[in-house]
Motif scaffolding. Structure first.
Motif, PDB file in Angstrom:
ATOM      1  N   VAL A 181       0.829  -1.195   0.000  1.00  0.00           N
ATOM      2  CA  VAL A 181       0.000   0.000   0.000  1.00  0.00           C
ATOM      3  C   VAL A 181       0.864   1.247   0.000  1.00  0.00           C
ATOM      4  CG1 VAL A 181      -1.697   1.322   1.319  1.00  0.00           C
ATOM      5  CG2 VAL A 181      -1.961  -1.151   1.070  1.00  0.00           C
ATOM      6  N   ARG A 182       1.875   1.288   0.859  1.00  0.00           N
ATOM      7  CA  ARG A 182       2.727   2.478   0.961  1.00  0.00           C
ATOM      8  C   ARG A 182       3.518   2.738  -0.322  1.00  0.00           C
ATOM      9  NH1 ARG A 182       2.137   4.261   5.980  1.00  0.00           N
ATOM     10  NH2 ARG A 182       1.743   2.798   7.643  1.00  0.00           N
ATOM     11  N   GLU A 183       3.847   1.708  -1.071  1.00  0.00           N
ATOM     12  CA  GLU A 183       4.606   1.880  -2.310  1.00  0.00           C
ATOM     13  C   GLU A 183       3.712   2.094  -3.530  1.00  0.00           C
ATOM     14  OE1 GLU A 183       7.200  -1.490  -2.514  1.00  0.00           O
ATOM     15  OE2 GLU A 183       8.495  -0.730  -0.928  1.00  0.00           O
ATOM     16  N   SER A 184       2.415   2.126  -3.315  1.00  0.00           N
ATOM     17  CA  SER A 184       1.474   2.339  -4.408  1.00  0.00           C
ATOM     18  C   SER A 184       1.526   3.774  -4.897  1.00  0.00           C
ATOM     19  CB  SER A 184       0.049   2.029  -3.947  1.00  0.00           C
ATOM     20  OG  SER A 184      -0.088   0.671  -3.658  1.00  0.00           O
ATOM     21  N   SER A 185       0.946   3.996  -6.048  1.00  0.00           N
ATOM     22  CA  SER A 185       0.831   5.343  -6.604  1.00  0.00           C
ATOM     23  C   SER A 185      -0.385   6.023  -5.980  1.00  0.00           C
ATOM     24  CB  SER A 185       0.679   5.248  -8.123  1.00  0.00           C
ATOM     25  OG  SER A 185       0.502   6.524  -8.666  1.00  0.00           O
ATOM     26  N   TRP A 186      -0.153   7.097  -5.243  1.00  0.00           N
ATOM     27  CA  TRP A 186      -1.215   7.820  -4.566  1.00  0.00           C
ATOM     28  C   TRP A 186      -1.614   9.037  -5.384  1.00  0.00           C
ATOM     29  CZ3 TRP A 186      -3.411   6.193   0.012  1.00  0.00           C
ATOM     30  CH2 TRP A 186      -2.771   5.145   0.642  1.00  0.00           C
ATOM     31  N   ARG A 187      -2.892   9.373  -5.345  1.00  0.00           N
ATOM     32  CA  ARG A 187      -3.344  10.580  -6.050  1.00  0.00           C
ATOM     33  C   ARG A 187      -4.441  11.249  -5.241  1.00  0.00           C
ATOM     34  NH1 ARG A 187      -6.334   6.744 -10.010  1.00  0.00           N
ATOM     35  NH2 ARG A 187      -8.474   7.180  -9.447  1.00  0.00           N
ATOM     36  N   LYS A 188      -4.589  12.549  -5.495  1.00  0.00           N
ATOM     37  CA  LYS A 188      -5.663  13.284  -4.854  1.00  0.00           C
ATOM     38  C   LYS A 188      -6.484  13.984  -5.925  1.00  0.00           C
ATOM     39  CE  LYS A 188      -2.605  17.116  -3.670  1.00  0.00           C
ATOM     40  NZ  LYS A 188      -2.102  17.946  -2.598  1.00  0.00           N
ATOM     41  N   SER A 189      -7.629  14.423  -5.556  1.00  0.00           N
ATOM     42  CA  SER A 189      -8.550  15.045  -6.496  1.00  0.00           C
ATOM     43  C   SER A 189      -7.950  16.298  -7.124  1.00  0.00           C
ATOM     44  CB  SER A 189      -9.846  15.415  -5.775  1.00  0.00           C
ATOM     45  OG  SER A 189     -10.664  16.210  -6.597  1.00  0.00           O
ATOM     46  N   SER A 190      -8.251  16.512  -8.388  1.00  0.00           N
ATOM     47  CA  SER A 190      -7.811  17.737  -9.056  1.00  0.00           C
ATOM     48  C   SER A 190      -8.518  18.954  -8.473  1.00  0.00           C
ATOM     49  CB  SER A 190      -8.082  17.646 -10.559  1.00  0.00           C
ATOM     50  OG  SER A 190      -9.465  17.446 -10.792  1.00  0.00           O
ATOM     51  N   TYR A 191      -9.603  18.756  -7.754  1.00  0.00           N
ATOM     52  CA  TYR A 191     -10.328  19.848  -7.112  1.00  0.00           C
ATOM     53  C   TYR A 191      -9.627  20.342  -5.851  1.00  0.00           C
ATOM     54  CZ  TYR A 191     -14.224  18.711 -10.166  1.00  0.00           C
ATOM     55  OH  TYR A 191     -15.005  18.489 -11.257  1.00  0.00           O
ATOM     56  N   SER A 192      -8.636  19.633  -5.370  1.00  0.00           N
ATOM     57  CA  SER A 192      -7.972  20.017  -4.125  1.00  0.00           C
ATOM     58  C   SER A 192      -6.924  21.095  -4.321  1.00  0.00           C
ATOM     59  CB  SER A 192      -7.335  18.792  -3.470  1.00  0.00           C
ATOM     60  OG  SER A 192      -6.289  18.306  -4.280  1.00  0.00           O
ATOM     61  N   ALA A 193      -6.648  21.485  -5.546  1.00  0.00           N
ATOM     62  CA  ALA A 193      -5.672  22.532  -5.872  1.00  0.00           C
ATOM     63  C   ALA A 193      -4.301  22.169  -5.301  1.00  0.00           C
ATOM     64  CB  ALA A 193      -6.161  23.883  -5.383  1.00  0.00           C
ATOM     65  N   ALA A 194      -3.579  23.159  -4.810  1.00  0.00           N
ATOM     66  CA  ALA A 194      -2.221  22.908  -4.318  1.00  0.00           C
ATOM     67  C   ALA A 194      -2.192  22.601  -2.826  1.00  0.00           C
ATOM     68  CB  ALA A 194      -1.343  24.117  -4.605  1.00  0.00           C
ATOM     69  N   GLY A 195      -3.319  22.665  -2.176  1.00  0.00           N
ATOM     70  CA  GLY A 195      -3.371  22.453  -0.732  1.00  0.00           C
ATOM     71  C   GLY A 195      -3.129  21.007  -0.340  1.00  0.00           C
ATOM     72  N   ASN A 196      -2.818  20.819   0.901  1.00  0.00           N
ATOM     73  CA  ASN A 196      -2.603  19.474   1.444  1.00  0.00           C
ATOM     74  C   ASN A 196      -3.659  19.123   2.466  1.00  0.00           C
ATOM     75  OD1 ASN A 196      -0.525  18.451   0.027  1.00  0.00           O
ATOM     76  ND2 ASN A 196       1.055  18.879   1.517  1.00  0.00           N
ATOM     77  N   GLU A 197      -4.851  19.636   2.296  1.00  0.00           N
ATOM     78  CA  GLU A 197      -5.911  19.372   3.251  1.00  0.00           C
ATOM     79  C   GLU A 197      -6.992  18.524   2.601  1.00  0.00           C
ATOM     80  OE1 GLU A 197      -7.124  22.839   5.350  1.00  0.00           O
ATOM     81  OE2 GLU A 197      -5.074  23.492   5.625  1.00  0.00           O
ATOM     82  N   CYS A 198      -6.598  17.352   2.197  1.00  0.00           N
ATOM     83  CA  CYS A 198      -7.529  16.456   1.529  1.00  0.00           C
ATOM     84  C   CYS A 198      -7.074  15.014   1.767  1.00  0.00           C
ATOM     85  CB  CYS A 198      -7.589  16.765   0.042  1.00  0.00           C
ATOM     86  SG  CYS A 198      -5.996  16.745  -0.757  1.00  0.00           S
ATOM     87  N   VAL A 199      -7.715  14.107   1.119  1.00  0.00           N
ATOM     88  CA  VAL A 199      -7.318  12.711   1.203  1.00  0.00           C
ATOM     89  C   VAL A 199      -6.686  12.281  -0.114  1.00  0.00           C
ATOM     90  CG1 VAL A 199      -9.052  12.113   2.923  1.00  0.00           C
ATOM     91  CG2 VAL A 199      -9.590  11.879   0.509  1.00  0.00           C
ATOM     92  N   GLU A 200      -5.870  11.259  -0.043  1.00  0.00           N
ATOM     93  CA  GLU A 200      -5.265  10.659  -1.225  1.00  0.00           C
ATOM     94  C   GLU A 200      -5.747   9.220  -1.320  1.00  0.00           C
ATOM     95  OE1 GLU A 200      -0.969  12.742  -1.667  1.00  0.00           O
ATOM     96  OE2 GLU A 200      -1.170  11.350   0.014  1.00  0.00           O
ATOM     97  N   VAL A 201      -5.811   8.726  -2.545  1.00  0.00           N
ATOM     98  CA  VAL A 201      -6.302   7.375  -2.787  1.00  0.00           C
ATOM     99  C   VAL A 201      -5.276   6.605  -3.599  1.00  0.00           C
ATOM    100  CG1 VAL A 201      -8.106   6.015  -3.903  1.00  0.00           C
ATOM    101  CG2 VAL A 201      -8.689   8.147  -2.771  1.00  0.00           C
ATOM    102  N   ALA A 202      -5.066   5.365  -3.244  1.00  0.00           N
ATOM    103  CA  ALA A 202      -4.247   4.436  -4.026  1.00  0.00           C
ATOM    104  C   ALA A 202      -5.168   3.301  -4.459  1.00  0.00           C
ATOM    105  CB  ALA A 202      -3.092   3.887  -3.199  1.00  0.00           C
ATOM    106  N   ILE A 203      -5.288   3.111  -5.763  1.00  0.00           N
ATOM    107  CA  ILE A 203      -6.111   2.028  -6.281  1.00  0.00           C
ATOM    108  C   ILE A 203      -5.249   0.770  -6.305  1.00  0.00           C
ATOM    109  CG2 ILE A 203      -7.461   1.199  -8.228  1.00  0.00           C
ATOM    110  CD1 ILE A 203      -8.641   3.643  -6.735  1.00  0.00           C
ATOM    111  N   LEU A 204      -5.745  -0.267  -5.663  1.00  0.00           N
ATOM    112  CA  LEU A 204      -5.027  -1.530  -5.565  1.00  0.00           C
ATOM    113  C   LEU A 204      -5.759  -2.568  -6.410  1.00  0.00           C
ATOM    114  CD1 LEU A 204      -4.675  -1.368  -1.698  1.00  0.00           C
ATOM    115  CD2 LEU A 204      -3.017  -0.569  -3.392  1.00  0.00           C
TER     116      LEU A 204
END
Length: 61
Positions: free
Chosen positions: A6-29
């Protein structure tokens, strides 16, 4: 699900989150998805099986 996989997976966050870091990230497994806080990428995460992830996505759409 294995922490290492899981930790080595490719993580991404929504394009709606802009440059901020106040969101969640998802890794599709291959067998589900993992979710973590973008402010703390080395902290914890939770993983859900594919069926639960698919149900969640359908509900929020």
């Amino acid at each position: 699900m294995e922490d290492v996989r899981v930790r080595e997976s490719s993580w991404r966050k929504s394009s709606y989150s802009a440059a901020g870091n106040e969101c969640v990230e998802v890794a599709i497994l291959g067998d589900g998805a993992a979710v973590r806080d973008s402010k703390d990428p080395h902290g914890g995460f939770f993983a859900v099986p594919e069926a639960a992830w698919t149900t969640f996505l359908a509900a929020v759409k």
